[in-house]
Design an enzyme around this catalytic site. Structure first.
Site, mmCIF file in Angstrom:
data_model
loop_
_atom_site.group_PDB
_atom_site.id
_atom_site.type_symbol
_atom_site.label_atom_id
_atom_site.label_comp_id
_atom_site.label_asym_id
_atom_site.label_seq_id
_atom_site.Cartn_x
_atom_site.Cartn_y
_atom_site.Cartn_z
ATOM 1 N N GLU A 25 -16.355 -21.390 3.536
ATOM 2 C CA GLU A 25 -17.141 -22.593 3.247
ATOM 3 C C GLU A 25 -16.758 -23.745 4.171
ATOM 4 O O GLU A 25 -17.278 -24.854 4.031
ATOM 5 C CB GLU A 25 -16.960 -23.004 1.789
ATOM 6 C CG GLU A 25 -17.789 -22.183 0.821
ATOM 7 C CD GLU A 25 -17.471 -20.693 0.865
ATOM 8 O OE1 GLU A 25 -18.385 -19.916 1.177
ATOM 9 O OE2 GLU A 25 -16.318 -20.299 0.606
ATOM 10 N N ASN B 51 -18.931 -14.092 3.287
ATOM 11 C CA ASN B 51 -20.199 -14.648 3.735
ATOM 12 C C ASN B 51 -20.120 -15.245 5.141
ATOM 13 O O ASN B 51 -19.079 -15.730 5.567
ATOM 14 C CB ASN B 51 -20.670 -15.737 2.769
ATOM 15 C CG ASN B 51 -19.679 -16.893 2.685
ATOM 16 O OD1 ASN B 51 -18.639 -16.779 2.058
ATOM 17 N ND2 ASN B 51 -20.003 -18.014 3.307
ATOM 18 N N ASP C 153 -25.007 -16.037 -0.282
ATOM 19 C CA ASP C 153 -23.557 -16.078 -0.461
ATOM 20 C C ASP C 153 -23.033 -14.874 -1.244
ATOM 21 O O ASP C 153 -22.216 -15.007 -2.144
ATOM 22 C CB ASP C 153 -23.105 -17.379 -1.147
ATOM 23 C CG ASP C 153 -21.581 -17.469 -1.226
ATOM 24 O OD1 ASP C 153 -20.920 -17.213 -0.206
ATOM 25 O OD2 ASP C 153 -21.049 -17.765 -2.313
#
Length: 600
Positions: free
Chosen positions: A193, A277, A319
């Site tokens: 992230e 991801n 995701d």
């Protein structure tokens, strides 16, 4: 003092009696069901124990035997270890490690409390969890939140070596456990992230020296691919297999993090794991398949070179990290005895592969509400063999930026997140803790800044259609891709399962219940509410002839981030706060180890 000396000597004897390499140490000690020396119980990652003193006929009589407060709140994932007469317990940030004397009412033998910069906490996605310790060659291994890998003397807690595996200022952190293999320690990294180019690294167990590092995305020399020998679905990957699927230099901030679980086959000498991801969560900004994010890898632990790879969710738009555990089993499929690898992916499909070759054998939905894809193409003559057939209605890219795509199943936390399944060789079934949750997903344009969130999506989560429950605990036949039985749970089952030779399966619930069910039927045999919600993994051990079952409770993780971090905005926690708002009516923060046994 005599008890302390005896305990220390017992640990020392274990260290002296094992062979020089950690693979032999782990193999020897994990073969003893009285102990629990790595997080999965053994290299197969099956979370199965041969202990049967507690069984389906008497588990209803089980009672709490003793407990221990960790002194830390936030989410408690992973499980304790038991080596000889000592139990090792870990905590979330600041990642305290306790050594407890099982011969002396859990007396603290030593305590390790690292001094970490608190600025690492805001960089950690989805709570400050840690998935636990590993033991090998007389050492306890810890991977701290700040990416410091530490080898502790199992007798004294003294630091024997430490090394920085990443840089939190760039968004690199850690939530995962580690795996000792041969003379190396296999270590991953978090930060998808934050636009991290993620990797797996092998360190020398004795010295902490870095031996090799394999990235998930990038040039062949960084991802350790041989274009002619590394295969995907039976074919050589070819040169620049990752670079060709990214636009320009996007791979440098491409994600593919490795914060999940690792398995090892000593006979094949291969380590298995999955990558996460791609960055960002806005798929419009990163055209292409984004290889090798969302991928299962088989690697040689001596060199790091990949033997094969299989990408489950090309060009991820939801995701659906591929980091979940990869249990190794030997079962008959299509009339043939096969060495299999099983994987319950976040994307809602349960995969069965030949772990020697990477051949895809089964890919079926393990939650019937999965709708982002209709199926995985299993026609071997098709050019799209092995790819999911995406439902355009739920494609967050096709719907476009700043468009809220509604009713996508599963939610970003997947039909199952990292909470590991268990396998029983007695029934031939997998026992899978799952999420029965869907989402709305709105991507937006985002720019990359080192050390800052690189997400680019707003999410909302809610129960899947057809009921109000948010979780199922299922039994799964991996040779057929079929659900055998299902137990519904009010909230997601965020605890790791444990199967035993006593024909029972244990798991925990977000409300805080430890449950035991019949391995054949799923019938509830026992439940006990612990002091806080359970996101830890159930384990078992034997001490002085008596079997014990232990679990960490302490609500948190992605599902419990609202409680853990005191968040109230429904869209906070990447949508989880609103989805699990009702959880606060059932449990509160805590950090407690509870140990169970049959009454004397």
């Amino acid at each position: 003092m005599n008890r302390l000396v005896t305990t220390v000597l017992s640990v020392s004897a274990l260290a002296l009696n094992t062979a020089a390499f950690a693979n032999e140490s782990v193999l020897k000690n994990s073969a003893d069901p009285k102990q629990w020396v790595i997080q999965a119980g053994n290299y197969d990652n099956n979370r199965y124990s041969k202990l049967d003193q507690i069984n389906s006929g008497n588990v209803a009589k089980m009672v709490p035997s003793w407990s221990f407060s960790t002194g830390v709140l936030r989410g408690h994932e992973g499980s304790p270890l038991v080596v000889g007469d000592v139990m090792y317990v870990h905590t979330p940030f600041p990642n305290i490690v306790y050594a407890l004397d099982l011969n002396n009412d859990g007396k603290i033998l030593w305590k390790y409390e690292p001094k970490q910069d608190p600025n690492v906490v805001p960089v950690m996605c989805c709570d400050t969890v840690n998935r636990g310790l590993a033991y090998a060659d007389g050492k306890i291994f810890l991977h701290q939140a700040d990416t410091t890998v530490v080898a502790l003397n199992a007798q004294t807690g003294k630091v024997e070596w430490s090394v920085a595996n990443g840089d939190p200022k760039k968004g690199e952190t850690n939530t995962a456990t580690v795996l000792p293999v041969k003379d190396k320690l296999i270590v991953g990294i978090s930060g998808g992230e934050f636009g991290v180019q993620c990797h797996v690294t092998a360190y020398d167990i004795k010295s902490g020296k870095k031996i090799w590092r394999a990235y998930s995305v990038g040039p062949d020399d960084q991802i350790l691919f041989d274009p002619e020998k590394t295969t995907a679905l039976g074919k050589p990957v070819g040169a620049d297999s990752s670079l060709k699927t990214w636009q320009g230099d996007q791979w440098k901030t491409g994600g593919g993090c490795t914060w999940g679980w690792y398995s090892y086959d000593p006979d094949l000498n291969l380590v298995y794991y999955g990558s996460g991801n791609p960055s960002t969560w806005n798929p419009k900004q990163r055209p292409g398949d984004n290889k090798w994010s969302m991928t299962l890898f088989a690697r040689d632990p001596d060199t790091g070179m990949a033997k094969w790879a299989y990408q489950m969710t090309p060009h991820d738009e939801w995701d659906y990290d591929g980091v979940n555990e990869v249990p190794l089993v030997n079962q008959k499929i299509d009339g043939k005895d096969r060495k299999l690898l099983v994987h319950f992916d976040r994307n809602g499909f349960g995969y069965t592969l030949d772990r020697v070759s990477g051949e895809l054998l089964v890919a079926e939905k393990y939650d019937p509400t999965v709708n982002w894809a209709t199926k995985v193409d299993m026609d071997r003559n098709s050019p799209t063999f092995g790819r999911p057939m995406v439902n355009a209605k739920f494609s967050t890219e096709q719907n476009g930026e700043d468009v809220n795509s509604k009713g996508i199943c599963p939610a970003a936390l997947g039909s199952k997140d990292q909470q590991p399944a268990a396998f029983s060789p007695k029934t031939g079934l997998f026992y899978v803790p799952t999420n029965h949750v869907c989402m709305d997903y709105e991507p937006f344009r985002v720019s990359y800044t080192p050390g800052q969130p690189y997400v680019g999506a707003t999410l909302a989560m809610y129960p899947a259609p057809g009921g109000t429950h948010m979780g199922n605990f299922i039994a799964w036949d991996a040779t057929k891709g079929k659900i055998v039985w299902t137990d519904q749970e009010q909230f997601s089952v965020w605890s790791g399962a444990l199967a035993t030779a006593g024909d029972i399966v244990f798991y925990g619930t977000l409300e805080g219940y430890l449950k035991a069910v019949d391995a054949k039927t799923g019938k509830l045999l026992y439940k006990y509410k612990t002091p806080s919600g359970i996101i830890g993994n159930v384990m078992t051990y034997q001490h002085k002839g008596k079997q014990y079952v232990a679990v960490l409770s302490g609500v948190g993780g992605w599902a419990g981030i609202g409680l853990a971090a005191g968040l109230t905005d429904p869209n906070a926690g990447l949508g989880a706060v609103g989805g699990y708002a009702a959880l606060s009516n059932y449990t509160s923060l805590g950090g407690v180890l509870t140990v169970f046994a049959l009454p004397d």
